[in-house]
Design a protein around this motif. Structure first.
Motif, PDB file in Angstrom:
ATOM      1  N   THR A 153       0.831  -1.204   0.000  1.00  0.00           N
ATOM      2  CA  THR A 153       0.000   0.000   0.000  1.00  0.00           C
ATOM      3  C   THR A 153       0.864   1.252   0.000  1.00  0.00           C
ATOM      4  N   TYR A 154       1.950   1.238   0.769  1.00  0.00           N
ATOM      5  CA  TYR A 154       2.890   2.371   0.726  1.00  0.00           C
ATOM      6  C   TYR A 154       3.457   2.521  -0.693  1.00  0.00           C
ATOM      7  N   GLN A 155       3.742   1.394  -1.345  1.00  0.00           N
ATOM      8  CA  GLN A 155       4.255   1.439  -2.718  1.00  0.00           C
ATOM      9  C   GLN A 155       3.218   2.039  -3.664  1.00  0.00           C
ATOM     10  N   LYS A 156       1.954   1.743  -3.423  1.00  0.00           N
ATOM     11  CA  LYS A 156       0.865   2.320  -4.223  1.00  0.00           C
ATOM     12  C   LYS A 156       0.876   3.847  -4.111  1.00  0.00           C
ATOM     13  N   VAL A 157       1.130   4.340  -2.923  1.00  0.00           N
ATOM     14  CA  VAL A 157       1.158   5.790  -2.704  1.00  0.00           C
ATOM     15  C   VAL A 157       2.348   6.421  -3.419  1.00  0.00           C
ATOM     16  N   SER A 158       3.531   5.833  -3.241  1.00  0.00           N
ATOM     17  CA  SER A 158       4.755   6.442  -3.789  1.00  0.00           C
ATOM     18  C   SER A 158       4.813   6.382  -5.310  1.00  0.00           C
ATOM     19  N   THR A 159       4.082   5.451  -5.912  1.00  0.00           N
ATOM     20  CA  THR A 159       4.064   5.362  -7.380  1.00  0.00           C
ATOM     21  C   THR A 159       2.827   6.039  -7.971  1.00  0.00           C
ATOM     22  N   PHE A 198       2.299  15.134  -1.355  1.00  0.00           N
ATOM     23  CA  PHE A 198       3.004  15.325  -0.085  1.00  0.00           C
ATOM     24  C   PHE A 198       3.197  14.001   0.646  1.00  0.00           C
ATOM     25  N   SER A 199       2.406  13.003   0.284  1.00  0.00           N
ATOM     26  CA  SER A 199       2.469  11.701   0.958  1.00  0.00           C
ATOM     27  C   SER A 199       3.584  10.801   0.422  1.00  0.00           C
ATOM     28  N   ALA A 200       4.057  11.088  -0.790  1.00  0.00           N
ATOM     29  CA  ALA A 200       5.026  10.199  -1.430  1.00  0.00           C
ATOM     30  C   ALA A 200       6.303  10.006  -0.602  1.00  0.00           C
ATOM     31  N   PRO A 201       6.979  11.055  -0.130  1.00  0.00           N
ATOM     32  CA  PRO A 201       8.198  10.829   0.662  1.00  0.00           C
ATOM     33  C   PRO A 201       7.917  10.107   1.971  1.00  0.00           C
TER      34      PRO A 201
END
Length: 205
Positions: A142-148, A154-157
């Motif tokens: 799920t974190y990978q979903k956000v960063s990609t 602002f959530s990516a880093p």
């Protein structure tokens, strides 16, 4: 015998408003009525929408519990206040340790308010819920979903740092270091870049 003189074309009388009105009176009246109905319908719908938004915002401003945020969502679906109420409700549920309910609320928010500016934050919160429940693999994906999917948000880093943290817990330090380097390259002016640099130094020790 001389050629006959050609008959000149009749003179153009020009546009006559009276003649035009007589010829098209029914159509003009009908179109004017339709236009008036359309404008009235639009004005009424805008008035109702504005009143609804104002009432929703007023109720949201006084909400301070899971129940009151739920009331905003139920009574004013589709409004900006309802979107914000989803996020506050999810936060309240998380504070109460109701992670599944919090996640369900956040997913409902992402479906109904997909254009909201805090959608990336909602997915980050979902990942945090999963992480708190010990569901490391689901949290990581799920974190990978956000960063990609929300690479410029602002959530990516934040999501990238969380990925690195989970990878370290899985003894995948090399992968974590690559993510820290990505943070430093992709977000050099963000405080996350400083944290990533510190984490790299810690890993190399």
């Amino acid at each position: 015998m001389p050629d006959p003189t050609p008959t000149p074309p009749p003179a153009d009388p020009g546009f006559d408003p009276l003649v035009f009105w007589i010829q098209h009176k029914t159509k003009i009246v009908l179109l004017g009525g339709l236009l008036l109905i359309g404008l009235s319908t639009f004005a009424i719908s805008e008035y109702v929408r504005i009143k609804k938004q104002a009432a929703a915002q007023e109720l949201f401003a006084t909400a301070d519990s899971a129940e009151s945020y739920g009331k905003v969502i139920a009574e004013y679906p589709g409004t900006a206040a309802a979107g914000n109420a989803h996020l506050k409700l999810a936060e309240k549920l998380r504070e109460e340790g109701k992670f599944d309910e919090s996640t369900a609320t956040l997913k409902n928010f992402t479906e109904k308010h997909s254009e909201h500016q805090l959608v990336s934050g909602a997915w980050t919160s979902i990942a945090a819920n999963l992480e708190a429940q010990g569901k490391a693999d689901e949290a990581l994906s799920t974190y990978q979903k956000v960063s990609t999917g929300y690479a410029n948000s602002f959530s990516a880093p934040v999501a990238l740092l969380a990925q690195a943290r989970l990878l370290i817990a899985q003894k995948k330090n090399a992968e974590a270091e690559r993510i820290y380097e990505q943070v430093m390259t992709q977000f050099p002016d963000n405080v996350a870049a400083q944290q990533a640099a510190q984490e790299i130094r810690r890993l190399k020790k």
